[in-house]
Write an enzyme that holds these catalytic residues in place. Structure first.
Site, PDB file in Angstrom:
ATOM      1  N   TYR A  21       0.799  -1.130  -0.012  1.00 61.16           N
ATOM      2  CA  TYR A  21       0.060  -0.115  -0.130  1.00 61.16           C
ATOM      3  C   TYR A  21       0.904   1.308   0.026  1.00 61.16           C
ATOM      4  CZ  TYR A  21      -3.333   3.547   1.332  1.00 61.16           C
ATOM      5  OH  TYR A  21      -4.131   4.619   1.359  1.00 61.16           O
ATOM      6  N   TRP A  23       1.236   5.827  -1.744  1.00 60.46           N
ATOM      7  CA  TRP A  23       0.832   6.859  -2.715  1.00 60.46           C
ATOM      8  C   TRP A  23       1.997   6.639  -3.903  1.00 60.46           C
ATOM      9  CZ3 TRP A  23      -1.689  11.598  -3.611  1.00 60.46           C
ATOM     10  CH2 TRP A  23      -3.063  11.788  -2.831  1.00 60.46           C
TER      11      TRP A  23
HETATM   12  N1  MGD Z   1      -0.933   9.023  12.063  1.00 61.11           N
HETATM   13  C1  MGD Z   1      -1.549   8.980  10.894  1.00 61.11           C
HETATM   14  N2  MGD Z   1      -1.243   8.047  10.133  1.00 61.11           N
HETATM   15  C2  MGD Z   1      -1.632   7.958   8.539  1.00 61.11           C
HETATM   16  C3  MGD Z   1      -2.393   9.204   8.427  1.00 61.11           C
HETATM   17  C4  MGD Z   1      -2.859  10.109   9.211  1.00 61.11           C
HETATM   18  O1  MGD Z   1      -3.666  11.056   8.877  1.00 61.11           O
HETATM   19  N3  MGD Z   1      -2.178  10.106  10.764  1.00 61.11           N
HETATM   20  N4  MGD Z   1      -2.815   8.997   7.100  1.00 61.11           N
HETATM   21  C5  MGD Z   1      -3.229   7.619   6.470  1.00 61.11           C
HETATM   22  C6  MGD Z   1      -3.539   7.815   5.047  1.00 61.11           C
HETATM   23  S1  MGD Z   1      -4.967   8.551   4.609  1.00 61.11           S
HETATM   24  C7  MGD Z   1      -2.726   7.368   4.031  1.00 61.11           C
HETATM   25  S2  MGD Z   1      -3.168   7.404   2.315  1.00 61.11           S
HETATM   26  C8  MGD Z   1      -1.427   6.739   4.551  1.00 61.11           C
HETATM   27  C9  MGD Z   1      -0.132   7.086   3.186  1.00 61.11           C
HETATM   28  O2  MGD Z   1       0.931   6.227   3.532  1.00 61.11           O
HETATM   29  P1  MGD Z   1       1.974   6.093   2.489  1.00 61.11           P
HETATM   30  O3  MGD Z   1       1.134   6.360   1.008  1.00 61.11           O
HETATM   31  O4  MGD Z   1       2.720   4.898   2.559  1.00 61.11           O
HETATM   32  O5  MGD Z   1       2.884   7.282   2.502  1.00 61.11           O
HETATM   33  P2  MGD Z   1       3.924   8.065   1.487  1.00 61.11           P
HETATM   34  O6  MGD Z   1       5.036   8.670   2.525  1.00 61.11           O
HETATM   35  O7  MGD Z   1       3.240   8.745   0.428  1.00 61.11           O
HETATM   36  O8  MGD Z   1       4.909   6.943   1.015  1.00 61.11           O
HETATM   37  C10 MGD Z   1       5.080   6.548  -0.284  1.00 61.11           C
HETATM   38  C11 MGD Z   1       6.636   6.290  -0.368  1.00 61.11           C
HETATM   39  O9  MGD Z   1       6.721   5.619  -1.787  1.00 61.11           O
HETATM   40  C12 MGD Z   1       8.019   6.159  -2.077  1.00 61.11           C
HETATM   41  N5  MGD Z   1       7.919   6.474  -3.714  1.00 61.11           N
HETATM   42  C13 MGD Z   1       7.362   7.371  -4.345  1.00 61.11           C
HETATM   43  N6  MGD Z   1       7.641   7.345  -5.631  1.00 61.11           N
HETATM   44  C14 MGD Z   1       8.263   6.124  -5.604  1.00 61.11           C
HETATM   45  C15 MGD Z   1       8.670   5.312  -6.906  1.00 61.11           C
HETATM   46  O10 MGD Z   1       8.405   5.609  -7.966  1.00 61.11           O
HETATM   47  N7  MGD Z   1       9.160   3.962  -6.742  1.00 61.11           N
HETATM   48  C16 MGD Z   1       9.213   3.517  -5.233  1.00 61.11           C
HETATM   49  N8  MGD Z   1       9.909   2.117  -5.154  1.00 61.11           N
HETATM   50  N9  MGD Z   1       9.062   4.137  -4.275  1.00 61.11           N
HETATM   51  C17 MGD Z   1       8.551   5.695  -4.541  1.00 61.11           C
HETATM   52  C18 MGD Z   1       8.241   7.597  -1.219  1.00 61.11           C
HETATM   53  O11 MGD Z   1       9.588   7.922  -1.146  1.00 61.11           O
HETATM   54  C19 MGD Z   1       7.574   7.030  -0.084  1.00 61.11           C
HETATM   55  O12 MGD Z   1       8.444   6.403   0.761  1.00 61.11           O
HETATM   56  O13 MGD Z   1      -0.962   7.128   5.635  1.00 61.11           O
HETATM   57  C20 MGD Z   1      -2.095   6.759   6.629  1.00 61.11           C
HETATM   58  N10 MGD Z   1      -1.365   6.938   7.924  1.00 61.11           N
HETATM   59  N1  MGD Z   2      -0.868  18.486   2.748  1.00 55.39           N
HETATM   60  C1  MGD Z   2      -1.492  17.187   2.529  1.00 55.39           C
HETATM   61  N2  MGD Z   2      -2.638  16.913   1.779  1.00 55.39           N
HETATM   62  C2  MGD Z   2      -3.018  15.709   2.219  1.00 55.39           C
HETATM   63  C3  MGD Z   2      -2.523  14.460   2.609  1.00 55.39           C
HETATM   64  C4  MGD Z   2      -1.336  14.907   3.009  1.00 55.39           C
HETATM   65  O1  MGD Z   2      -0.555  13.982   3.477  1.00 55.39           O
HETATM   66  N3  MGD Z   2      -0.669  16.209   3.178  1.00 55.39           N
HETATM   67  N4  MGD Z   2      -2.935  13.243   2.411  1.00 55.39           N
HETATM   68  C5  MGD Z   2      -4.142  13.145   1.368  1.00 55.39           C
HETATM   69  C6  MGD Z   2      -4.771  11.520   1.800  1.00 55.39           C
HETATM   70  S1  MGD Z   2      -4.015  10.283   1.383  1.00 55.39           S
HETATM   71  C7  MGD Z   2      -6.184  11.807   2.472  1.00 55.39           C
HETATM   72  S2  MGD Z   2      -6.574  10.331   2.440  1.00 55.39           S
HETATM   73  C8  MGD Z   2      -6.845  12.996   2.548  1.00 55.39           C
HETATM   74  C9  MGD Z   2      -7.450  12.943   3.969  1.00 55.39           C
HETATM   75  O2  MGD Z   2      -8.316  14.000   4.227  1.00 55.39           O
HETATM   76  P1  MGD Z   2      -9.049  13.978   5.633  1.00 55.39           P
HETATM   77  O3  MGD Z   2      -9.400  12.713   6.160  1.00 55.39           O
HETATM   78  O4  MGD Z   2     -10.055  14.959   5.682  1.00 55.39           O
HETATM   79  O5  MGD Z   2      -7.847  14.687   6.602  1.00 55.39           O
HETATM   80  P2  MGD Z   2      -7.381  14.773   7.932  1.00 55.39           P
HETATM   81  O6  MGD Z   2      -6.506  15.798   7.992  1.00 55.39           O
HETATM   82  O7  MGD Z   2      -7.170  13.396   8.542  1.00 55.39           O
HETATM   83  O8  MGD Z   2      -8.445  15.193   8.706  1.00 55.39           O
HETATM   84  C10 MGD Z   2      -9.001  16.447   8.403  1.00 55.39           C
HETATM   85  C11 MGD Z   2      -9.517  17.161   9.663  1.00 55.39           C
HETATM   86  O9  MGD Z   2     -10.540  16.481  10.633  1.00 55.39           O
HETATM   87  C12 MGD Z   2     -10.605  16.874  11.715  1.00 55.39           C
HETATM   88  N5  MGD Z   2     -10.972  15.818  12.752  1.00 55.39           N
HETATM   89  C13 MGD Z   2     -10.149  14.794  13.247  1.00 55.39           C
HETATM   90  N6  MGD Z   2     -10.834  13.910  14.052  1.00 55.39           N
HETATM   91  C14 MGD Z   2     -12.081  14.583  14.167  1.00 55.39           C
HETATM   92  C15 MGD Z   2     -13.497  14.184  14.589  1.00 55.39           C
HETATM   93  O10 MGD Z   2     -13.455  13.342  15.231  1.00 55.39           O
HETATM   94  N7  MGD Z   2     -14.319  15.004  14.225  1.00 55.39           N
HETATM   95  C16 MGD Z   2     -14.352  16.052  13.663  1.00 55.39           C
HETATM   96  N8  MGD Z   2     -15.476  16.842  13.472  1.00 55.39           N
HETATM   97  N9  MGD Z   2     -13.316  16.533  13.061  1.00 55.39           N
HETATM   98  C17 MGD Z   2     -12.182  15.555  13.228  1.00 55.39           C
HETATM   99  C18 MGD Z   2      -8.917  17.197  12.071  1.00 55.39           C
HETATM  100  O11 MGD Z   2      -9.029  18.320  12.777  1.00 55.39           O
HETATM  101  C19 MGD Z   2      -8.326  17.327  10.735  1.00 55.39           C
HETATM  102  O12 MGD Z   2      -7.401  18.414  10.385  1.00 55.39           O
HETATM  103  O13 MGD Z   2      -5.933  13.907   2.658  1.00 55.39           O
HETATM  104  C20 MGD Z   2      -4.967  14.167   1.386  1.00 55.39           C
HETATM  105  N10 MGD Z   2      -4.428  15.378   1.678  1.00 55.39           N
HETATM  106 MO    MO Z   3      -5.060   8.645   2.291  1.00 60.80          MO
END
Ligand code: MGD
Ligand code: MGD
Ligand code: MO
Length: 587
Positions: A21, A23
């Site tokens: 899994y 991005w």
């Molecule tokens: N505490 C906390 N944890 C979270 C979240 C949160 O809000 N709070 N958000 C969650 C969510 S919604 C998501 S989607 C996940 C995201 O989790 P990930 O998608 O695993 O996070 P990324 O840092 O985007 O990791 C992508 C990795 O791919 C590598 N990469 C990029 N391009 C390439 C390529 O072309 N080839 C190879 N081999 N590698 C490459 C990058 O260097 C990077 O290390 O995290 C989740 N975890």
């Molecule tokens: N800059 C940046 N942008 C991103 C990403 C990133 O890594 N960096 N990740 C991308 C990805 S993979 C995803 S999936 C999306 C995720 O998009 P979201 O899930 O919307 O992102 P979050 O920042 O986890 O949450 C949005 C807000 O929800 C609020 N929140 C948390 N818990 C609660 C709750 O229980 N109730 C309420 N009402 N609010 C709450 C927090 O204050 C938080 O700032 O974002 C995307 N956009």
């Molecule tokens: Mo995500």
């Protein structure tokens, strides 16, 4: 290659975990997940993962309730143009943070969210931000802030629903025509089973939002057209299904679902085009590297990796099925960073010791790479040629190589080609194409798909020599699924068993789960701010200065740190009570 061959021979391909899994990076050909999945399929398959860290609970519950794939619904959120025109109140659970809407999966062609939000503000729509964090809506919108105790939004939604019923304001005609099961939910709402009416006073005691505010809000939402937005963070938590089911139920009671600029937005601006994409996305399939067939049937819900490694042979419930955890001997990861993204990294680190071999392709020296036995240094998207496009965006972009690969790094494609060669699968994997032949092949396939819908993309040499190309002026405004459903529910039924919105789901009830019954409801929980052992609540939301862990080495991310650590924000009163001052390092 030896490790892969040995595990296949001794344990079968099921013992390879290739969910991988993450991005990765933009680009249809070099997309690392496509590459690793295709490679593993060419050598007999792998244990896969389903759903995402982004929206797993919503992805499973929403098809039962609305009969549509979750992501389709997200792309069909009420558009800002329609909201500005028709809507009076925009109530955002979890806000619609500017920090989040600067990205699209697959790449972004135009950053228009700010303009679109500004238009809503200028139209005089009242914006209400229900969130523990004030700046989850942009400062220029001047939103009204209702600070809520985290993880209690379902109680607020129930309190709003109860007020509607108590004051006879709910849209019975909508419920009758477009939904099933309201009569099964109503006794629960009124407290007939558990002696707890879910009224505004009850909701206030959980959410810390005053009961009078909740009652007034319910009246405001129903008086004129309104949109309820719900961030994905509300399902990335315990009982995460309930908030998505309950907001749908509340939306149905308000009766605005399927009207332009009305109803529910399931993830408004969580990602740019999921809310700000408008109605002109590609109506054809954008080609991707074909992944082939995976002959191995075993899979896990994506966030169960630690449980799988800890208890091979153990069982778990998933969406009405009973799954068995396979015995994993080898992990292959490319394009993700589980030591960034998983919960409880201490447990993951222990479990990670279980397989014999961990192989990681990475461009960066990430925590995951450091926890691998074998690391293949992979190129970044600047060091290769690719096709930039996705079904989430109206742009097609030539991604031309700008520099030679650094040191010994190679494209994922070349790493997998060399491995496939050693495992006797080179021809199946490459189909005889090199990088540019694949890029051209994927472009030509996309171009044919577009032509079948009457949309003209430039010929390949013109495209490749040119700049980003937009199809927007060739696409017509799409009508959204729920608009068609509202117009004629017989002609455009939803994909649920009843063809309607399921406030009660016989399917879910038949699973017999005690943490997800036949209708949406509130479950008491021990992890709540201020209850028992928990005087503080950590919201670990998406980082403003990077994409997850990506570009953490970059200047934007580094400059935001305090002594090399991520900055935490805390209410000044809570900080003062603990003797913490601005800029100090806390543990
Ligand atoms: N505490 C906390 N944890 C979270 C979240 C949160 O809000 N709070 N958000 C969650 C969510 S919604 C998501 S989607 C996940 C995201 O989790 P990930 O998608 O695993 O996070 P990324 O840092 O985007 O990791 C992508 C990795 O791919 C590598 N990469 C990029 N391009 C390439 C390529 O072309 N080839 C190879 N081999 N590698 C490459 C990058 O260097 C990077 O290390 O995290 C989740 N975890
Ligand atoms: N800059 C940046 N942008 C991103 C990403 C990133 O890594 N960096 N990740 C991308 C990805 S993979 C995803 S999936 C999306 C995720 O998009 P979201 O899930 O919307 O992102 P979050 O920042 O986890 O949450 C949005 C807000 O929800 C609020 N929140 C948390 N818990 C609660 C709750 O229980 N109730 C309420 N009402 N609010 C709450 C927090 O204050 C938080 O700032 O974002 C995307 N956009
Ligand atoms: Mo995500």
């Amino acid at each position: 290659a030896e490790s892969l061959a040995r595990v296949r021979a001794e344990h079968g391909n099921q013992a390879i975990y290739g969910g991988s899994y993450g991005w990765a990076s933009a680009g249809r050909f070099h997309h690392a997940l496509g590459q690793v999945h295709r490679f593993l399929n060419c050598i007999g398959g792998y244990t896969a993962s389903v759903n995402t860290y982004s929206a797993a609970a919503a992805e499973v519950i929403v098809p039962h309730v609305l009969g549509l794939p979750f992501m389709k619904l997200v792309f069909e959120s009420p558009t800002p143009a329609d909201i500005a025109r028709y809507c009076r109140t925009l109530l955002l659970f979890g806000g619609a943070a500017m920090k989040n809407n600067q990205v699209n999966s697959g790449g972004i062609g135009a950053h228009t969210a700010r303009d679109q939000l500004q238009r809503i503000g200028e139209a005089g729509v009242e914006i209400i931000n229900v969130s523990p964090v004030r700046d989850d809506t942009a400062d220029f919108l001047d939103a009204r802030w209702l600070p809520i105790r985290p993880n209690t939004d379902v109680a607020l939604m129930l309190g709003l629903a109860h007020t509607l019923v108590a004051e006879g304001l709910h849209d019975t005609a909508f419920l009758e025509r477009y939904t099933v099961g309201f009569e099964r939910f109503l006794p629960y709402l009124l407290g007939e089973f558990d002696g707890r009416p879910k009224d505004a006073d009850w909701a206030a005691s959980l959410t810390e939002i005053p009961a009078a505010t909740i009652r007034e809000l319910a009246r405001q939402l129903v008086r004129e057209r309104s949109v309820l937005g719900i961030s994905w963070s509300l399902q990335r938590q315990r009982y995460g299904e309930q908030s998505y089911w309950m907001i749908t139920t509340l939306g149905a009671m308000l009766g605005h679902i399927g009207m332009p600029g009305g109803g529910v937005g399931y993830g408004y601006g969580c990602i740019h085009n999921m809310g700000f994409g408008g109605r002109r996305l590609p109506p054809y399939a954008v080609a991707a590297l074909p992944q082939g067939q995976n002959p191995v049937a075993s899979f896990i819900p994506v966030a169960r990796i630690t449980d799988m490694l800890e208890s091979s042979g153990g069982e778990l419930d998933y969406n009405g099925r009973r799954l068995t955890f396979p015995d994993i001997k080898l992990i292959y990861w490319a394009g993700g960073n589980p030591f960034h993204h998983h919960q409880d990294l201490h447990r993951l680190r222990q479990a990670w010791q279980k397989p014999d071999t961990v192989i990681v392709n990475e461009s960066m020296w990430t925590a995951t790479a450091r926890h691998a036995d074998i690391v293949f240094p992979a190129t970044t998207m600047l060091e290769r040629n690719d096709l930039g496009a996705s079904g989430h965006d109206a742009y097609v972009t030539p991604m031309r190589q700008v520099r030679q690969p650094y040191a010994q790094s190679r494209n994922d494609y070349d790493i997998f080609t060399a491995l496939a060669d050693r495992l006797g699968a080179k021809d199946v994997f490459t189909e005889g194409r090199d990088e540019m032949q694949w890029v051209r092949h994927l472009y030509e396939t996309t171009r044919r798909n577009a032509a079948a819908k009457g949309i003209t993309l430039p010929e390949f040499p013109v495209f490749w020599a040119g700049e980003q190309f937009s199809i927007e002026d060739q696409v017509e405004d799409a009508r959204f699924s729920l608009e068609l459903f509202r117009e004629d529910p017989q002609a455009h039924p939803l994909g649920t068993p009843s063809g309607k919105i399921e406030i009660f789901s016989a399917t879910i009830a038949s699973f017999g789960y005690d943490d997800c019954i036949g209708h949406p409801c509130w479950f008491d929980r021990d992890e709540l701010l201020g209850s028992g052992r928990y005087p503080l609540h950590l919201v670990s939301n998406q980082p403003r200065t990077r994409l997850h862990s990506q570009y953490d080495h970059g200047v934007t991310s580094r400059e935001a740190k305090i002594q090399g650590r991520e900055a935490a924000r805390m209410n000044p009163a809570d900080a003062a009570a603990r003797g913490i001052g601005s800029g100090q390092v806390v543990r």
